[in-house]
Motif scaffolding. Sequence first.
Motif, PDB file in Angstrom:
ATOM      1  N   LEU A 126       0.818  -1.201   0.000  1.00 23.36           N
ATOM      2  CA  LEU A 126       0.000   0.000   0.000  1.00 23.36           C
ATOM      3  C   LEU A 126       0.858   1.259   0.000  1.00 23.36           C
ATOM      4  CD1 LEU A 126      -2.774  -1.100   2.537  1.00 23.36           C
ATOM      5  CD2 LEU A 126      -2.979  -0.897   0.047  1.00 23.36           C
ATOM      6  N   ALA A 127       1.957   1.232   0.760  1.00 20.69           N
ATOM      7  CA  ALA A 127       2.851   2.391   0.818  1.00 20.69           C
ATOM      8  C   ALA A 127       3.511   2.634  -0.537  1.00 20.69           C
ATOM      9  CB  ALA A 127       3.908   2.175   1.897  1.00 20.69           C
ATOM     10  N   ASP A 129       2.365   1.580  -3.507  1.00 18.66           N
ATOM     11  CA  ASP A 129       1.326   1.936  -4.484  1.00 18.66           C
ATOM     12  C   ASP A 129       1.035   3.446  -4.481  1.00 18.66           C
ATOM     13  OD1 ASP A 129       1.000  -0.558  -5.528  1.00 18.66           O
ATOM     14  OD2 ASP A 129      -0.860  -1.033  -4.454  1.00 18.66           O
ATOM     15  N   ARG A 130       1.215   4.091  -3.329  1.00 22.24           N
ATOM     16  CA  ARG A 130       0.949   5.535  -3.242  1.00 22.24           C
ATOM     17  C   ARG A 130       1.965   6.350  -4.025  1.00 22.24           C
ATOM     18  NH1 ARG A 130       0.677   4.419   2.455  1.00 22.24           N
ATOM     19  NH2 ARG A 130      -1.455   3.891   3.072  1.00 22.24           N
ATOM     20  N   ILE A 131       3.183   5.830  -4.163  1.00 21.90           N
ATOM     21  CA  ILE A 131       4.221   6.612  -4.851  1.00 21.90           C
ATOM     22  C   ILE A 131       4.455   6.137  -6.287  1.00 21.90           C
ATOM     23  CG2 ILE A 131       5.367   7.231  -2.697  1.00 21.90           C
ATOM     24  CD1 ILE A 131       7.424   5.065  -3.225  1.00 21.90           C
TER      25      ILE A 131
END
Length: 224
Positions: A126-127, A129-131
């Motif tokens: 998830l972390a 995927d944000r960047i």
Amino acid sequence: MGEKEKKKNNKKQKHQHPNDQTTKPASDISFKPCSEVKGLKFGGQFIVKSFTIRRARPPELLKLLSYPPINKSNNNNKVPFPSTTGFLPTNFTILAHHAWHTLTLGLGTKKSKVVLFVFESENMKLAVDRIWPPEIPLGDVNKKLIRGLTGCEMARFKFRKGCITFYVYAVRRVGNIGFSCADDLRTILQSVVALNDFLDHTVMLAMPNQRNINYCTPPVAMAH
């Protein structure tokens, strides 16, 4: 054994990557710093680097792997592979492959690339995927996705399935021992190995409802 055969066998051994075409247990996986792990290969087809891939939705990933669909009637069922991010060729890329192959009178590549990243935890996925961008040129994958993950190390697997080449990367933090999502990684690798060759990558245009090479009609009961 003749000299020619010995040389041929030596060449094969030199070019074989420790994780290529295997389903090794997680304890035997060869993790390397992101700066050292092998990336995507393009050969002499430089134009392919401008073709784009996009992040896959969970149903698309399951369809591509011929994995059983999610049972919506059971609310307790989690989406399979929650720590996995996949990238598939965009519609533009699939059409561009065909156009390039036609323009070059059959000399242009017909190979598409699918890239799967299996992270050691859902939170890590998830972390990241944000960047990571939802769509990216193939030529930027090595620099921005693979080399761009600082403080991480990867294990790389490569599978050729007809006109589609699968690149699977296991990702963990530097210093961690083992791989906490080893079961998911093993299932994905086994699913890719079991896939039949894709004869035509246009089967991905209508995802997730298209029929891939593995599609078959359920057997019909016959009375004798």
